[in-house]
Design a protein around this motif. Structure first.
Motif, short mmCIF file in Angstrom:
data_model
loop_
_atom_site.label_atom_id
_atom_site.label_comp_id
_atom_site.label_asym_id
_atom_site.label_seq_id
_atom_site.Cartn_x
_atom_site.Cartn_y
_atom_site.Cartn_z
N GLY A 156 2.60 2.57 -1.13
CA GLY A 156 3.02 0.99 -1.75
C GLY A 156 3.83 1.08 -0.10
N GLY A 157 4.01 -0.61 0.17
CA GLY A 157 4.96 -0.78 1.67
C GLY A 157 4.38 -1.97 1.83
N LEU A 158 5.31 -2.06 2.66
CA LEU A 158 4.71 -3.37 3.78
C LEU A 158 3.86 -3.15 5.37
N VAL A 159 2.66 -4.11 5.07
CA VAL A 159 2.34 -3.52 6.77
C VAL A 159 2.50 -4.97 7.24
N GLN A 160 1.92 -5.23 8.60
CA GLN A 160 0.85 -6.34 9.20
C GLN A 160 -0.33 -6.29 8.91
N ALA A 161 -0.94 -7.70 9.00
CA ALA A 161 -1.97 -7.73 8.48
C ALA A 161 -3.27 -7.32 9.89
N GLY A 162 -4.14 -6.26 9.57
CA GLY A 162 -4.69 -5.65 10.62
C GLY A 162 -4.30 -4.26 10.35
N GLY A 163 -3.62 -3.55 9.49
CA GLY A 163 -2.62 -2.72 9.71
C GLY A 163 -3.39 -1.52 8.04
N ASN A 222 -3.79 -11.22 1.90
CA ASN A 222 -4.47 -11.76 0.16
C ASN A 222 -4.76 -10.79 -0.41
N ASP A 223 -4.52 -9.41 0.36
CA ASP A 223 -4.92 -7.67 -0.50
C ASP A 223 -3.55 -7.56 -0.66
N THR A 224 -2.31 -8.71 -1.02
CA THR A 224 -0.56 -8.56 -1.21
C THR A 224 -0.99 -7.99 -2.73
N GLN A 282 -3.06 -6.41 -8.65
CA GLN A 282 -2.51 -7.64 -9.07
C GLN A 282 -1.77 -8.55 -8.20
N ALA A 283 -2.40 -10.04 -7.90
CA ALA A 283 -1.98 -10.47 -6.87
C ALA A 283 -1.70 -12.25 -7.89
#
Length: 116
Positions: A9-16, A88-90, A39-40
Motif C-alpha cells: 500500500g501507499g500514496l499514489v496519484q490518480a491514474g497511477g 474513491n479507491d482510497t 474499507q473506506a
C-alpha cells in the motif's frame, strides 16, 4: 489457522498503479478462495476481488477492467494489481482467506491513498 500479511500500500496519484501482495502461511491446503476487501471511511466494507481455488475470478463492478487479482502458488502469495487508480479507491485493503463458506482469516490491512 491461516496467517496473512499484506504489503504494497501507499500514496499514489490518480491514474497511477499499485500492486498489493498478501503472503499466506499456515493451513494453506484448507483454503478454497482468496479475496481482497476494502474499507473506506463512511462506506460499506466491500469485496473488491476474489480468486477461488477453481473457477472464475470475481471483481466488483467498481474495479472491473482496472484491478487484477492473481496468485503465485510457489510463493504462497496473492496479488492485487491496481491500475488507473481513482480517489474513491482510497481505503484500507484487507487480504482474506476462505476455508469454509465464508472468509474467516484476515490480514492486518494496508492503506491505499489516491490523491487527485
Amino acid at each position: 489457522q491461516v496467517h496473512l500479511v499484506e504489503s504494497g500500500g501507499g500514496l499514489v496519484q490518480a491514474g497511477g498503479s499499485l500492486r498489493l501482495s498478501c503472503a499466506v502461511s499456515g493451513s494453506i491446503s484448507s483454503i478454497n478462495a482468496m479475496g481482497w476487501y476494502r474499507q473506506a471511511p463512511g462506506k460499506q466494507f466491500e469485496l473488491v476481488a476474489a480468486i477461488p481455488s477453481g473457477g472464475s475470478t470475481y471483481y466488483a463492478d467498481s474495479v472491473k477492467g482496472r484491478f487484477t487479482i492473481s496468485r503465485d502458488n510457489a510463493k504462497n502469495t496473492v496479488y492485487l494489481q491496481m491500475n488507473s487508480l481513482k480517489s474513491n479507491d482510497t481505503a484500507v485493503y484487507y487480504c482474506a482467506a476462505k476455508s469454509g463458506i465464508r472468509y474467516d482469516n484476515w490480514g492486518q490491512g494496508t492503506q491505499v491513498t489516491v490523491s487527485s
